[in-house]
Design an enzyme around this catalytic site. Structure first.
Site, PDB file in Angstrom:
ATOM      1  N   ASP A 194    -125.645 -44.155 -54.541  1.00 12.80           N
ATOM      2  CA  ASP A 194    -125.401 -43.737 -53.167  1.00 12.80           C
ATOM      3  C   ASP A 194    -124.365 -44.560 -52.394  1.00 12.80           C
ATOM      4  O   ASP A 194    -123.413 -44.004 -51.862  1.00 12.80           O
ATOM      5  CB  ASP A 194    -126.743 -43.721 -52.387  1.00 12.80           C
ATOM      6  CG  ASP A 194    -126.600 -43.088 -51.006  1.00 12.80           C
ATOM      7  OD1 ASP A 194    -125.950 -42.037 -50.918  1.00 12.80           O
ATOM      8  OD2 ASP A 194    -127.133 -43.640 -50.034  1.00 12.80           O
ATOM      9  N   CYS A 209    -124.509 -15.293 -52.930  1.00  6.97           N
ATOM     10  CA  CYS A 209    -125.567 -15.843 -52.056  1.00  6.97           C
ATOM     11  C   CYS A 209    -124.943 -16.694 -50.948  1.00  6.97           C
ATOM     12  O   CYS A 209    -123.938 -17.375 -51.158  1.00  6.97           O
ATOM     13  CB  CYS A 209    -126.497 -16.698 -52.912  1.00  6.97           C
ATOM     14  SG  CYS A 209    -127.735 -17.569 -51.959  1.00  6.97           S
TER      15      CYS A 209
HETATM   16  C1  B12 Z   1    -121.894 -39.262 -46.766  1.00  4.20           C
HETATM   17  C2  B12 Z   1    -123.145 -38.669 -47.362  1.00  4.20           C
HETATM   18  C3  B12 Z   1    -123.909 -37.840 -46.539  1.00  4.20           C
HETATM   19  C4  B12 Z   1    -123.402 -37.324 -45.199  1.00  4.20           C
HETATM   20  C5  B12 Z   1    -122.342 -36.226 -45.467  1.00  4.20           C
HETATM   21  C6  B12 Z   1    -122.821 -35.202 -46.498  1.00  4.20           C
HETATM   22  C7  B12 Z   1    -121.720 -34.446 -47.208  1.00  4.20           C
HETATM   23  N1  B12 Z   1    -122.055 -33.247 -47.669  1.00  4.20           N
HETATM   24  O1  B12 Z   1    -120.631 -34.955 -47.347  1.00  4.20           O
HETATM   25  C8  B12 Z   1    -124.721 -36.844 -44.518  1.00  4.20           C
HETATM   26  C9  B12 Z   1    -125.312 -37.982 -43.701  1.00  4.20           C
HETATM   27  C10 B12 Z   1    -124.598 -35.618 -43.613  1.00  4.20           C
HETATM   28  C11 B12 Z   1    -125.591 -36.607 -45.748  1.00  4.20           C
HETATM   29  C12 B12 Z   1    -126.660 -35.726 -45.754  1.00  4.20           C
HETATM   30  C13 B12 Z   1    -127.465 -35.490 -46.858  1.00  4.20           C
HETATM   31  N2  B12 Z   1    -127.435 -36.179 -48.019  1.00  4.20           N
HETATM   32 CO1  B12 Z   1    -126.041 -37.453 -48.493  1.00  4.20          CO
HETATM   33  N3  B12 Z   1    -124.654 -38.568 -49.180  1.00  4.20           N
HETATM   34  C14 B12 Z   1    -123.520 -38.950 -48.683  1.00  4.20           C
HETATM   35  C15 B12 Z   1    -122.724 -39.775 -49.731  1.00  4.20           C
HETATM   36  C16 B12 Z   1    -122.913 -41.262 -49.398  1.00  4.20           C
HETATM   37  C17 B12 Z   1    -121.225 -39.441 -49.831  1.00  4.20           C
HETATM   38  C18 B12 Z   1    -120.916 -37.915 -49.883  1.00  4.20           C
HETATM   39  C19 B12 Z   1    -119.441 -37.635 -49.731  1.00  4.20           C
HETATM   40  O2  B12 Z   1    -118.620 -38.207 -50.434  1.00  4.20           O
HETATM   41  N4  B12 Z   1    -119.083 -36.744 -48.788  1.00  4.20           N
HETATM   42  C20 B12 Z   1    -117.718 -36.391 -48.498  1.00  4.20           C
HETATM   43  C21 B12 Z   1    -117.495 -34.933 -48.796  1.00  4.20           C
HETATM   44  C22 B12 Z   1    -116.025 -34.540 -48.551  1.00  4.20           C
HETATM   45  O3  B12 Z   1    -117.766 -34.806 -50.147  1.00  4.20           O
HETATM   46  P1  B12 Z   1    -118.605 -33.615 -50.771  1.00  4.20           P
HETATM   47  O4  B12 Z   1    -119.832 -33.320 -49.990  1.00  4.20           O
HETATM   48  O5  B12 Z   1    -118.780 -33.904 -52.195  1.00  4.20           O
HETATM   49  O6  B12 Z   1    -117.582 -32.441 -50.497  1.00  4.20           O
HETATM   50  C23 B12 Z   1    -117.279 -31.550 -51.472  1.00  4.20           C
HETATM   51  C24 B12 Z   1    -117.427 -30.114 -51.027  1.00  4.20           C
HETATM   52  O7  B12 Z   1    -117.753 -30.063 -49.659  1.00  4.20           O
HETATM   53  C25 B12 Z   1    -116.124 -29.506 -51.425  1.00  4.20           C
HETATM   54  N5  B12 Z   1    -115.210 -29.117 -50.357  1.00  4.20           N
HETATM   55  C26 B12 Z   1    -114.888 -29.776 -49.246  1.00  4.20           C
HETATM   56  N6  B12 Z   1    -113.953 -29.080 -48.570  1.00  4.20           N
HETATM   57  C27 B12 Z   1    -113.688 -27.983 -49.298  1.00  4.20           C
HETATM   58  C28 B12 Z   1    -112.797 -26.951 -49.064  1.00  4.20           C
HETATM   59  C29 B12 Z   1    -112.751 -25.916 -50.007  1.00  4.20           C
HETATM   60  C30 B12 Z   1    -111.798 -24.824 -49.744  1.00  4.20           C
HETATM   61  C31 B12 Z   1    -113.588 -25.936 -51.155  1.00  4.20           C
HETATM   62  C32 B12 Z   1    -113.567 -24.843 -52.155  1.00  4.20           C
HETATM   63  C33 B12 Z   1    -114.467 -27.001 -51.377  1.00  4.20           C
HETATM   64  C34 B12 Z   1    -114.500 -27.998 -50.437  1.00  4.20           C
HETATM   65  O8  B12 Z   1    -115.380 -30.467 -52.172  1.00  4.20           O
HETATM   66  C35 B12 Z   1    -115.810 -31.768 -51.806  1.00  4.20           C
HETATM   67  C36 B12 Z   1    -115.601 -32.717 -52.961  1.00  4.20           C
HETATM   68  O9  B12 Z   1    -116.225 -32.256 -54.126  1.00  4.20           O
HETATM   69  C37 B12 Z   1    -123.468 -39.366 -51.062  1.00  4.20           C
HETATM   70  C38 B12 Z   1    -123.551 -40.463 -52.134  1.00  4.20           C
HETATM   71  C39 B12 Z   1    -122.233 -40.662 -52.852  1.00  4.20           C
HETATM   72  N7  B12 Z   1    -121.813 -41.899 -52.973  1.00  4.20           N
HETATM   73  O10 B12 Z   1    -121.623 -39.696 -53.271  1.00  4.20           O
HETATM   74  C40 B12 Z   1    -124.892 -38.951 -50.564  1.00  4.20           C
HETATM   75  C41 B12 Z   1    -125.559 -37.770 -51.252  1.00  4.20           C
HETATM   76  C42 B12 Z   1    -124.533 -36.671 -51.344  1.00  4.20           C
HETATM   77  N8  B12 Z   1    -126.579 -37.361 -50.278  1.00  4.20           N
HETATM   78  C43 B12 Z   1    -127.641 -36.894 -50.816  1.00  4.20           C
HETATM   79  C44 B12 Z   1    -128.713 -36.282 -50.109  1.00  4.20           C
HETATM   80  C45 B12 Z   1    -130.027 -36.092 -50.851  1.00  4.20           C
HETATM   81  C46 B12 Z   1    -128.535 -35.851 -48.778  1.00  4.20           C
HETATM   82  C47 B12 Z   1    -129.473 -34.942 -47.962  1.00  4.20           C
HETATM   83  C48 B12 Z   1    -130.104 -33.819 -48.768  1.00  4.20           C
HETATM   84  C49 B12 Z   1    -130.592 -35.812 -47.289  1.00  4.20           C
HETATM   85  C50 B12 Z   1    -131.533 -35.035 -46.380  1.00  4.20           C
HETATM   86  N9  B12 Z   1    -132.433 -34.214 -46.908  1.00  4.20           N
HETATM   87  O11 B12 Z   1    -131.519 -35.208 -45.184  1.00  4.20           O
HETATM   88  C51 B12 Z   1    -128.508 -34.404 -46.872  1.00  4.20           C
HETATM   89  C52 B12 Z   1    -127.843 -33.086 -47.296  1.00  4.20           C
HETATM   90  C53 B12 Z   1    -126.933 -32.468 -46.275  1.00  4.20           C
HETATM   91  C54 B12 Z   1    -125.899 -31.549 -46.928  1.00  4.20           C
HETATM   92  N10 B12 Z   1    -126.034 -30.245 -46.799  1.00  4.20           N
HETATM   93  O12 B12 Z   1    -124.981 -32.078 -47.569  1.00  4.20           O
HETATM   94  C55 B12 Z   1    -127.585 -36.946 -52.347  1.00  4.20           C
HETATM   95  C56 B12 Z   1    -127.320 -35.526 -52.877  1.00  4.20           C
HETATM   96  C57 B12 Z   1    -127.916 -35.225 -54.232  1.00  4.20           C
HETATM   97  C58 B12 Z   1    -127.502 -33.864 -54.680  1.00  4.20           C
HETATM   98  N11 B12 Z   1    -128.383 -33.187 -55.399  1.00  4.20           N
HETATM   99  O13 B12 Z   1    -126.418 -33.422 -54.412  1.00  4.20           O
HETATM  100  C59 B12 Z   1    -126.380 -37.965 -52.579  1.00  4.20           C
HETATM  101  C60 B12 Z   1    -125.531 -37.686 -53.806  1.00  4.20           C
HETATM  102  C61 B12 Z   1    -127.028 -39.365 -52.687  1.00  4.20           C
HETATM  103  C62 B12 Z   1    -127.658 -39.607 -54.053  1.00  4.20           C
HETATM  104  N12 B12 Z   1    -127.263 -40.672 -54.718  1.00  4.20           N
HETATM  105  O14 B12 Z   1    -128.499 -38.880 -54.533  1.00  4.20           O
HETATM  106  N13 B12 Z   1    -125.139 -37.306 -46.831  1.00  4.20           N
HETATM  107  S1  SF4 Z   2    -126.414 -23.417 -52.865  1.00  8.26           S
HETATM  108 FE1  SF4 Z   2    -128.173 -22.077 -53.298  1.00  8.26          FE
HETATM  109  S2  SF4 Z   2    -128.625 -21.149 -51.293  1.00  8.26           S
HETATM  110 FE2  SF4 Z   2    -126.543 -21.986 -51.163  1.00  8.26          FE
HETATM  111  S3  SF4 Z   2    -125.208 -20.304 -51.750  1.00  8.26           S
HETATM  112 FE3  SF4 Z   2    -125.576 -21.471 -53.601  1.00  8.26          FE
HETATM  113  S4  SF4 Z   2    -127.317 -20.420 -54.565  1.00  8.26           S
HETATM  114 FE4  SF4 Z   2    -127.270 -19.748 -52.423  1.00  8.26          FE
END
Ligand code: B12
Ligand code: SF4
Ligand code: SF4
Length: 367
Positions: A125, A182
């Site tokens: 994380d 979905c």
């Molecule tokens: C910062 C962070 C947060 C932030 C931001 C979340 C986010 N989605 O970025 C906050 C505080 C909101 C958060 C919340 C949660 N988190 Co968090 N978080 C992190 C952390 C430290 C970094 C994530 C990151 O790099 N974000 C930056 C964004 C840009 O990256 P990304 O989400 O991967 O974005 C991708 C997509 O969005 C996509 N994308 C973005 N823009 C675009 C545009 C287009 C056109 C397309 C096609 C795609 C696309 O590409 C990106 C790169 O692959 C990680 C741990 C780690 N070191 O990775 C844990 C982590 C992601 N978190 C985790 C968890 C469990 C949660 C929560 C479920 C906790 C909760 N229940 O409250 C929530 C989920 C919320 C959600 N829907 O994401 C787990 C997820 C496990 C899993 N199965 O994925 C992680 C991996 C920690 C762990 N070691 O287990 N988190």
């Molecule tokens: S992550 Fe799960 S709920 Fe969200 S669009 Fe994909 S299949 Fe549907």
């Protein structure tokens, strides 16, 4: 290594290389440029290291991604309509997963290192690694439209850990996207935190607002937060792929009586000492008493239950402006105008903090 992973309680393992994941790096840059990280400045400071594990450790050749299921025994969505409870996200209900996972990763990594003679480092994380894109590349699952990793076997309920090594291991194939048409997760989000599929604006996400955000939670989100006092599971819980996920086996990640969505009545009366004791060893404790009580008071306000007036009024004396401000907001939801007006006379003029004074003004003038 798969055998060791299973012995130490991991449900899945995949291996990938440590080159730059180009799409993810581009998306990370866009995410930061648009300010979607909010106050998480550490994401900007460490951005360039996140592009590739090699930027973190130039000698590493392979990334071993491991996932452990924390699938709850019931659907967390059932509890968000029980307004007398404070709902805690499933991942936070057990022992602090950072500690649980890191200890085990170390054991697996050490065994591997002594067998193979290669160097290893372990991460969970907090390191500047993009764990989700790495897990996709390692074939564990795909990033769903809610941006989290989804697995065919474990649904949305995997926590991730990573071992980097100098060994050049055989890589798994990346996982394909199985979301199809979905969009349930996008539709259910209470705060509209998804500007588009696969994109999250953390500033609107309840997980960010209730856990990471240190300030006063903006008024526009307070009602939508409902009774979620620590994190949020809604977008994960609604995912149809969860129907294949059996409840988690790992005892340390299971809820305890203290964390299983407690009654708000118990939480609002908690002292700082009581908070530390109750949540000792969990990730909730890291947030600290004042931020947690700020969240509890939002849930109290949303409960609309007048039985909480006395315990909420007590927090008008709290030494944290955040807590005092949310006590005012909660009382605005619990009291009649005349009652609130009467109460304000004892507190408004002695209040030194400008934000809290404004909260009184808002509470009395905008109902
Ligand atoms: C910062 C962070 C947060 C932030 C931001 C979340 C986010 N989605 O970025 C906050 C505080 C909101 C958060 C919340 C949660 N988190 Co968090 N978080 C992190 C952390 C430290 C970094 C994530 C990151 O790099 N974000 C930056 C964004 C840009 O990256 P990304 O989400 O991967 O974005 C991708 C997509 O969005 C996509 N994308 C973005 N823009 C675009 C545009 C287009 C056109 C397309 C096609 C795609 C696309 O590409 C990106 C790169 O692959 C990680 C741990 C780690 N070191 O990775 C844990 C982590 C992601 N978190 C985790 C968890 C469990 C949660 C929560 C479920 C906790 C909760 N229940 O409250 C929530 C989920 C919320 C959600 N829907 O994401 C787990 C997820 C496990 C899993 N199965 O994925 C992680 C991996 C920690 C762990 N070691 O287990 N988190
Ligand atoms: S992550 Fe799960 S709920 Fe969200 S669009 Fe994909 S299949 Fe549907
Ligand atoms: S965790 Fe909750 S608030 Fe955050 S994106 Fe998912 S549904 Fe929305």
């Amino acid at each position: 290594m798969k055998k060791d992973a299973a012995i130490y309680g991991f449900d899945v393992l995949g291996i990938t290389n440590t080159e730059v994941i180009h799409d993810s790096s581009k998306h990370l840059v866009d995410f930061l440029r648009l300010g979607r990280h909010g106050d998480m400045e550490w994401m900007v400071e460490t951005a360039s290291r996140r592009f590739s594990a090699k930027h973190l450790w130039p000698e590493c050749q392979s990334a071993i991604l491991l996932g452990i299921s924390y699938a709850p025994p019931h659907n967390p969505l059932q509890r968000v309509s029980q307004s007398q409870k404070g709902v805690i996200a499933s991942y936070a209900k057990g022992r602090d997963y950072h500690r649980v996972i890191k200890g085990r990763l170390k054991q697996i990594a050490e065994r591997f290192s002594s067998r193979s003679g290669n160097d290893v480092k372990v991460f969970v994380d907090t390191a500047p690694l993009m764990e989700k894109p790495l897990a996709v590349a390692a074939g564990i699952g795909w990033q769903g439209k809610h941006t989290n990793l989804v697995s065919r076997e474990f649904g949305s309920w995997l926590l991730l850990g990573c071992i980097l090594t100098t060994a050049n291991l055989h890589h798994s194939n990346p996982h394909n996207d199985c979301c199809g048409n979905c969009k349930k997760c996008l539709d259910i989000c209470p705060t509209n935190a998804f500007p588009a599929p696969y994109q999250l604006d953390a500033r609107r996400c309840i997980a960010y607002l209730t856990i990471e955000y240190k300030g006063h939670i903006p008024i526009e989100f307070r009602e939508d937060i409902g009774n979620r006092i620590f994190g949020c599971d809604d977008c994960l819980a609604v995912c149809p792929w969860n129907k294949f996920a059996a409840a988690a086996q790992e005892a340390k990640l299971k809820a305890s009586l203290d964390t299983d969505d407690p009654e708000l009545a118990e939480l609002v009366d908690m002292t700082e000492f009581g908070f530390r004791k109750r949540f000792s060893g969990t990730t909730i404790r890291r947030t600290g008493y004042h931020r947690f009580m700020r969240n509890v008071l939002i849930a109290i306000g949303n409960s609309k239950n007048r039985a909480f007036v006395k315990s909420t009024s007590y927090h008008l004396h709290n030494n944290s402006p955040q807590v005092r401000a949310m006590a005012i907001w909660a009382l605005r939801n619990l009291l009649e105008y005349n009652e609130l007006n009467q109460l304000s006379k004892s507190y408004f003029f002695i209040e030194k903090d400008q934000y809290v004074r404004n909260e009184w003004i808002l509470a009395l003038n905008f109902r």
